[in-house]
Design a protein around this motif. Structure first.
Motif, PDB file in Angstrom:
ATOM      1  N   LYS A   1      -6.155  -5.664 -20.916  1.00 17.02           N
ATOM      2  CA  LYS A   1      -5.176  -5.072 -21.686  1.00 17.02           C
ATOM      3  C   LYS A   1      -5.442  -3.539 -22.047  1.00 17.02           C
ATOM      4  N   SER A   2      -6.661  -3.167 -22.026  1.00 17.80           N
ATOM      5  CA  SER A   2      -6.888  -1.554 -22.254  1.00 17.80           C
ATOM      6  C   SER A   2      -6.271  -0.974 -21.035  1.00 17.80           C
ATOM      7  N   LEU A   3      -6.600  -1.709 -19.778  1.00 25.67           N
ATOM      8  CA  LEU A   3      -5.834  -0.680 -18.558  1.00 25.67           C
ATOM      9  C   LEU A   3      -4.479  -0.808 -18.758  1.00 25.67           C
TER      10      LEU A   3
ATOM     11  N   ASP B   1     -16.567   3.027 -16.163  1.00 26.60           N
ATOM     12  CA  ASP B   1     -17.087   2.401 -14.995  1.00 26.60           C
ATOM     13  C   ASP B   1     -16.047   2.819 -13.779  1.00 26.60           C
ATOM     14  N   ALA B   2     -16.732   2.820 -12.648  1.00 21.65           N
ATOM     15  CA  ALA B   2     -16.044   3.215 -11.579  1.00 21.65           C
ATOM     16  C   ALA B   2     -14.970   2.184 -11.257  1.00 21.65           C
ATOM     17  N   GLU B   3     -14.977   1.013 -11.386  1.00 21.33           N
ATOM     18  CA  GLU B   3     -14.054   0.151 -11.087  1.00 21.33           C
ATOM     19  C   GLU B   3     -12.627   0.234 -12.205  1.00 21.33           C
ATOM     20  N   THR B   4     -12.998   0.549 -13.365  1.00 18.06           N
ATOM     21  CA  THR B   4     -12.158   0.774 -14.221  1.00 18.06           C
ATOM     22  C   THR B   4     -11.162   2.130 -13.908  1.00 18.06           C
ATOM     23  N   LEU B   5     -11.865   3.096 -13.449  1.00 21.64           N
ATOM     24  CA  LEU B   5     -11.241   4.227 -12.952  1.00 21.64           C
ATOM     25  C   LEU B   5     -10.194   3.946 -11.856  1.00 21.64           C
ATOM     26  N   LEU B   6     -10.962   3.208 -10.941  1.00 22.59           N
ATOM     27  CA  LEU B   6     -10.203   2.918  -9.537  1.00 22.59           C
ATOM     28  C   LEU B   6      -8.874   1.871 -10.229  1.00 22.59           C
ATOM     29  N   ARG B   7      -9.000   1.145 -10.925  1.00 19.61           N
ATOM     30  CA  ARG B   7      -7.655   0.366 -11.395  1.00 19.61           C
ATOM     31  C   ARG B   7      -6.835   1.365 -12.222  1.00 19.61           C
TER      32      ARG B   7
END
Lengths: 336, 336, 336, 336, 336, 336
Positions: free
Chosen positions: B203-205, B258-264
């Motif tokens: 939900k954050s994303l 987080d790298a994955e969060t940024l990528l998403r």
């Protein structure tokens, strides 16, 4: 393992044949049967064929497979080769790691990778020479040189694609150098043809664009034992955006770089695939980006056609098969 | 200038009518006739109409136009209004700058801009409240807050587009808040519907993506006296790539992200227009990007349809005209 | 039939394995070999796999197959499971009908159908509650209530599609309720956003449209032992036209129903797939039809994506496979 | 009004010419200027041209226009004819209703409508004769006869389209009869060519389909003084669905009609435009629907081409202009 | 070879069955294994099935295969028939050339080719009669007659396509005659409907165009033992251009032929596939070319549909399978 | 005619200006008003503008226009220049034929045609030199030389297109020479890169293909006073097919020409526009045709872009207008 039988390349084995082969372990995937028993799906390959072996947990290879087999490792195997609807398969009869002595039987690690036919060091040097001679905009030259030198090893090693064209070790550099040469030709030509355009065509930008158009491939692809594969950011972001990132990162360290020059260079990268459906979010809006697009496109498409024509023809074959990236049969010649 | 005639809004003038109007000077372009004489093409406008006046170099306005008229300045003019195939035209009869006393005749600078119907400060506060409550990933929250606060003034002022939808002052924030609200609804809904997906929906994303999906508009568009217009990088790079840049710049200052969060998050921005031919180089490959795409698309399309239905109908009109961004007549209702 | 061997779900059998399974007979097709001898092609399945058995006329099963085996019947079989290029196959070793005692070995008829995870009765009740509360146009409410109640059993049982999304028992109701909830959200939201449109958005119609948009599926699809399949009129006419028929039939019994309301409701059904190439002969020309289209589209696409992410991942898998209705690999997450 | 000047057809007036014309009042739309004053936009036309007159509220015609002018009424006017970017315009100098005496000056109401060149009664009779002779399925024949007879007046009067082809009074019947004749030819032909198909081609259905394929036009279009126009249900539902409705309504009164025959007839109507992007939600899936599609398509396209070639050529013109519904210049012949 | 076992048509053999068959040798391709040993891939077929046999160089058939087997030759074989993922396969057990005595066992060379159901001579005669009666332009008639008579043998023998429609011996003539008959009908019809077009429709050209539209097939395709195949110029140039060549060659021998008539005839051939993506570089720009396009298209598409419906249905089958050139299931009828 | 006023180029006249101009009469079309009176629509032009004059039959110019004005003739006119929605217009005040003395006032016939900036004789000589040096296949060289020499005058004079690119006198030769030079570069380059293709790339064919790819333009276009226009066969057959005709005609006179070489050359011409929707019925199936396609495409597109950038920019203009054949604004540079 007895060495009486001669060593057969995996890619020469006929269905049903028992063979001794040197192979590289391309992939080892652990999975479970539906009733919960673990097994491994293992791929072995040489430069021209990849075959699958199933390692069930009640077989003698399971423990070794689990504990010690490594993707990327070289092995000597004895196997029975088969083909079924899922492609090439092998039943593993014996397996051991390759030893130094196997060189006597013809083992050479270099045999296991398709690589460019050209010398990477020579190509890299030529690229630097072109930069030195033809990029006359000094900050732009600095950007290109820094970027090339910092990434020299990966530039020499990378493929240009996972499939389609130049999909082999060194293919990236081979393609980039060829595109850059065509860029040089076209820049010289059209600068002379249309001296009145305002602004004039920038040869520095065409050459820099030719060199850097695909630079995002260094982040889009990664080398794996089974060949080149997409990274997650390659799939989710794509080489066009990743390449522009790299250029912007290097640009931020060069204060003298003109803002418009950087914008034009970014646009070349963004636009080099020409159309949205081919991957470029924006079409070429500058002469430099138009030339880089064509230099790239023709090199990729010619490679596809030439590769189809390099395969040995079947007897009486007037056209190659259609299973190439152009989805088209290429004419070989009349047979009568 | 006599003040007997009443002030007429420029957008109410009929062809052939002489009128006194308050206007803003939208653009002043110097050009030359083919025999080399300079002239100016000047645009005057109010919130609903833009009209062109030609200032030839042998007319009495030429010197003042050249030396003192300013794009963005307010003027009181007397003119004859005409329409021809190039659109609205005016013959300038008198002109002077607006003075404080003109307020008595109803002059109000705010009348000259179409703006959102909502209060920018309230919308901005609501957006921050949503961030605070619903983005639970702390580094991501930090990124969004920093970005919003640093760009508060431009976020409150910008349009969402040059034309098509929310193409007015504050339209960016109006659209972004509306999209974010729908994102909240959809994230809550589908998180509850599919609790088993691996990984679970973030939900954050979704919320951060809703807020930032169009953030590149801040660099793609710029406010000009005549309305919002594309910047050069807007045309050559586009708001999708520019928006991802902004996000990456802010992300580089937050070590914990987080790298994955940024990528998403980058992928949400890249994919929010869904298809290459609609502007997204890569289609949605994550649930978060799929939801943001829909929340955005429906808000844009609904705005187009509602705007068509807000125009006062012609008598007996069952359908609106087709000249709206949907290229479609919208049904008003049966007349019989 | 000996019961020593444990019962194996058909979908867990490995190629080459002999297994005892409970199955449902999905289809029994009589055919002839080219030299005129009759045989049957029989499909057995559980909830997750369907396998084929060939019953030649010179085998011991032929007579029973011909005279007594029934599509939809439950059987206990002993078989050898195989896979070939035509998919899963079984050699039948023993077969008998399921008896009550088999419950002791775990037989449960409900295991043989994929069904919605939600309770059909609760969903149906919620749908009626929504109608009661949110459709304020009385004749329209009557139409929807009559239609729902008359078709309650089929509505609770039907799938939403043969494949693609919600293709399971109860999937129709699950999808319809979810779409209707989003319709409620969007109707409330945009009614508040654009109070000035002429005419105002009809929340009654958006809700009724959400409930009825796919109602033609009740005639397009039919439940068969092997799952849901297209009816002949489903193929030759399609659910959009069939759904509009149902609505018109119910409307003809409600004298008070306003002609324009009915026309708008029909248009919602006709336009809910948005584009001709997606199945709608006419695109949305009303705000209500636009909202229903989006509420439907997002629910279908999200279901596809979520379903892909619910499958257990392979080890080390960063993306799901592409073989889902979106024809796209969905991102699972970084593995490093 | 002086009758010295000769009567000029409106469609023969040259820009700038003052002329006396007999016209029909095609439309009268009330509107308001931006400062709130009412005015009328009135269209006058003859069979070949429509021109607009603006009736401002401070002019002498305003009161009469408001109180007594009627769409569909015939008037004699004196006007100055002009053309501007909005098309033909007239300044009204004098106006009165047509009287019986105007017949002496050549007034004939029939001149104001383009009509079919064929006799509607003869065409209608031929259609009934074809039904009688060639539809051998009795209930189907009954359906077609009932439908034709009940709608005889409208069938004889209607156009086949608002523009594109057969867009004139009686054009519907002209087109339908021509399509039906081709259907007869094709049904006889292919029934003889492929006697082995299972089931055999139904000539009854091909003929009935040819007659009824466009029957929904009776509800899609309505005759108005200015020509044929779309109804609201024409735009929101479309003639394909409306035509199927009509057929189903008549079918419900004929108990003996076979369910499959009705389904096949509905499918012919649904599929007759062949592709989704041409308006058919489902493509032809039966031989009968394939033949009706072609018989219809060729008649429409040939009409477009013939109409372009019936216009008198410009001198030296080898090709017609491109502004016809085919968007293509038709070859007239070599001029040298 | 023992003659006890009855002769089985190859196309009736079941997988695993040993059978004696009469076959024609369709193709014999020499190739090499990867270790350099020669082998032959040989295809045998009857009218309905083609199967592959591998002749390895260490088998007893290799020498005969190499030295004496001939593509196009008839053989009696004993074989074991199998099917795998590459299609039908045979293990060859015995083989000999067919002898005259085999006629006693039912061998008939005509059985090995699918041919038109009509008599080629009768069709050819009818075509000449049509030319004689309906092409009234004498030089054009001469062109058509010369062309038909010079190519009579090939016209009677050729297929109309490699696959898709009329892909059998005599199919070319069958299709051409059918198209020409429809051309006659349409020319008569539309000449009567639109007598005012300038110039009038040329029936001579429509008929000549119908006869010659596909004449390039004579150079695009060639008869081979395995069926009709594309020639190299067929692939590189295509039948449309090749057909125009043939017409121009014959035209050059007829001095009286009008230049415009020839140009119109060429255009018919060029435009007969209507759209670029269907193969015509230029769309129909004359009434004659429009009619020939439709007469051709309907005959091809109807043949595809009829052929699907001629296949014997599976039991309970309401629709044919989709694997026909229309990529569409054709409706057979309701089964309940 | 008084010679006091200076001569103004027609293309420099401002709307409303009275001017004396030298012009060429581009077209003279006789027509009739609707009441049957003849008039002429006459076009006058210089190299940069074309304007229309209406010569009504009751004006003093009518008789002279009818009897003596000639398309292609040069005239001195006095006129009032206007622009309306149909484009540039002139009211003719005086007119006479140009005399020798007008040279003193600057009249030069060469000013009336846009022509290539290069010397046609030099370009033609260079083309022959390239043929001589680089086409090593003797019969092919003979074909090219014969064709060039026989058509020298037209080759030097023709345009490459009616609009889009190189649409001026000599543009054909300019484009062909440029394409041929790129062909030389690409042939040398890729012959060296892929020495192993079977067969090797034929440089002779690439060069011949570059020279002849557009040769059909000589029949597709014809020079007219108003510029280049399509011939009837240009529209009905097209330059691709016409060009192949020319090649085949010349080939028929050269016995030694290899059949395969001719086939490959024809294919280059057929395929040089790459895709059906761009005009090529068949895509490139040989390396030679691929190279010629790219050499042609890049030259055409670069010409479009360069031409846009050669126009003098408006002040402050960052991008050119979109009204160029690329339908795209070209970036000029940042203004800030």
């Amino acid at each position: 393992m007895s060495d009486q039988p001669p060593i057969t390349p995996l890619s020469d084995a006929e269905p049903g044949q028992q063979a001794d082969c040197f192979v590289v372990l391309a992939a080892k995937d652990r999975a479970k049967t539906r009733d919960g028993k673990p097994y491994f799906r293992v791929s072995f390959r040489d430069a021209a064929r990849k075959a699958t072996a199933m390692i069930w947990n009640d077989t003698r290879w399971f423990a070794d497979c689990e504990s010690s087999w490594q993707a990327g490792g070289f092995y000597k195997i004895r196997c029975r080769y088969e083909e079924n609807q899922y492609g090439p398969q092998i039943d593993l009869l014996q397996i051991r790691e390759v030893t130094d002595d196997d060189a006597d039987d013809g083992f050479d690690p270099a045999d296991f990778f398709v690589t460019t036919r050209f010398d990477p060091q020579e190509m890299f040097t030529e690229l630097l020479d072109i930069v030195d001679e033809h990029i006359t905009d000094a900050p732009l030259k600095q950007l290109v040189v820094n970027l090339l030198k910092d990434n020299e090893a990966q530039i020499k090693d990378s493929a240009a694609a996972v499939r389609n064209h130049h999909a082999f070790r060194g293919g990236f550099l081979e393609h980039v150098l060829s595109v850059t040469r065509t860029c040089l030709y076209l820049a010289d030509k059209y600068l002379a043809y249309y001296p009145e355009t305002d602004p004039p065509l920038s040869k520095s930008l065409v050459v820099a664009g030719g060199i850097l158009h695909d630079i995002g491939k260094l982040r889009e692809l990664e080398s794996q034992p089974q060949g080149f594969a997409y990274t997650a950011e390659g799939r989710l972001v794509g080489h066009i955006l990743l390449g522009r990132d790299i250029v912007r990162e290097y640009a931020s360290a060069i204060d003298e770089l003109d803002a418009e020059t950087l914008l034009r260079l970014e646009h070349i990268i963004i636009a080099h695939q020409n159309l949205p459906e081919w991957g470029s979010p924006i079409a070429p809006h500058t002469p430099e980006s138009l030339l880089v697009h064509y230099a790239d496109d023709i090199d990729a498409k010619y490679h596809m056609m030439a590769t189809a024509l390099e395969l040995p023809p079947e007897e009486g074959e007037e056209f190659t098969p259609r299973d190439n990236p152009l989805r088209r049969s290429i004419f070989r010649g009349l047979t009568e």
